[in-house]
Design a protein around this motif. Sequence first.
Motif, PDB file in Angstrom:
ATOM      1  N   THR A 268       0.826  -1.205   0.000  1.00 13.91           N
ATOM      2  CA  THR A 268       0.000   0.000   0.000  1.00 13.91           C
ATOM      3  C   THR A 268       0.862   1.256   0.000  1.00 13.91           C
ATOM      4  O   THR A 268       1.817   1.369   0.766  1.00 13.91           O
ATOM      5  CB  THR A 268      -0.906   0.020   1.247  1.00 13.91           C
ATOM      6  N   THR A 270       1.336   5.234   0.864  1.00 13.40           N
ATOM      7  CA  THR A 270       0.835   6.028   1.987  1.00 13.40           C
ATOM      8  C   THR A 270       1.057   7.517   1.749  1.00 13.40           C
ATOM      9  O   THR A 270       2.022   7.924   1.103  1.00 13.40           O
ATOM     10  CB  THR A 270       1.521   5.624   3.303  1.00 13.40           C
ATOM     11  N   ARG A 271       0.161   8.306   2.321  1.00 17.02           N
ATOM     12  CA  ARG A 271       0.277   9.758   2.227  1.00 17.02           C
ATOM     13  C   ARG A 271       1.537  10.246   2.927  1.00 17.02           C
ATOM     14  O   ARG A 271       2.209  11.171   2.468  1.00 17.02           O
ATOM     15  CB  ARG A 271      -0.958  10.410   2.853  1.00 17.02           C
TER      16      ARG A 271
END
Length: 361
Positions: A268, A270-271
């Motif tokens: 994933t 991520t910000r």
Amino acid sequence: MSNFLIVGGGVIGMMTALQLADAGLDVTVVERGVSGREASWAGGGIVSPPYPWRYSAPISSLSRWSEGFYPELALRLLEETSIDPEYRQNGLLYLRVEDEEKALAWARNVGKPLERVGADFLYAKEPNAVPGCDDALWMPTLGNIRNPRLVRALRARLAIMPRVTLREGVTVIGLTREGARVVGVETTAGRIASDQVIICGGAWAAELLATVEVRLPVRPVKGQMILFKAPPELVQRVVLMDGRYVIPRADGRVLAGSTLEEVGFDKTVTREARESLWQSATRIVPALTACEVEHHWSGLRPGSPDGVPFIGRLPGFDNLHVNAGHFRNGLVLAPASTRLLVDLLLGREPILDQSPYRPGC
């Protein structure tokens, strides 16, 4: 039945297949997705460890051999596939290096061009680099390659070689062992037999080998990167600062990387990572603040205890081999590590002493 079955179609698996086919042998490559779309695609393409003087001798030996091979490989693939891997030898600038004396001593010992340069030289080479640097380290021979295009070219070359079979979209479930031999590779498309089996599964290599009770200390380490849509020549060469880097492409785009995250097989994005990479990149080249972030992605590196890959036949087996555990340097080390394994497989004089890479040692 092929002479060799390679599990994993990344840059390691494909370069291995290319060399074996060049030697006149039949090779099958099994890849669960599309060849070259995992870590080989996700990296930056610098043809050197980021700070090579901080690495052990076994990694340095593989790196030096590989660096000299990439220009030849890029030209060959362009000629044979019409896909340009975009190998460029534009040099590299190191900013704010804390262990500068160690770096210069390393360069003297290995005969690598590396010098301390002043601000005038730095900003003549890279006008948009962060202002206020009094000096830098300059490595003029450093090259980089556009790794997504490299893996496309390798895949295209293998696809037209009569001795190579690419089986993509086929997941390996496990290996079947009888005594000292692997007699079959169990896949979602059924069992595949081969005289010799080579595991080039990257971050997944340990899981595959666990099915025959082999414990290989390779683990996934996530890395995230971002891509700026920048005008041509905003950045002209690789620039490293404070452990992060920017890498220019021929069309002007600029990569910035990368993170190191121990989160298992989670890919994933991520910000937090995006913001951290943006901050690093815009510190190195402030003009990037005006450029759009076009893409943000992640990949899983095959981490190993010291970053030294495992290369060779596995103890207790007659026909099971591995080439995995390159950590951050899979693309960097691929030409040498695959050549070493192919030398061993074919009984040739190896390019390097295998001892530091031998599995089980």
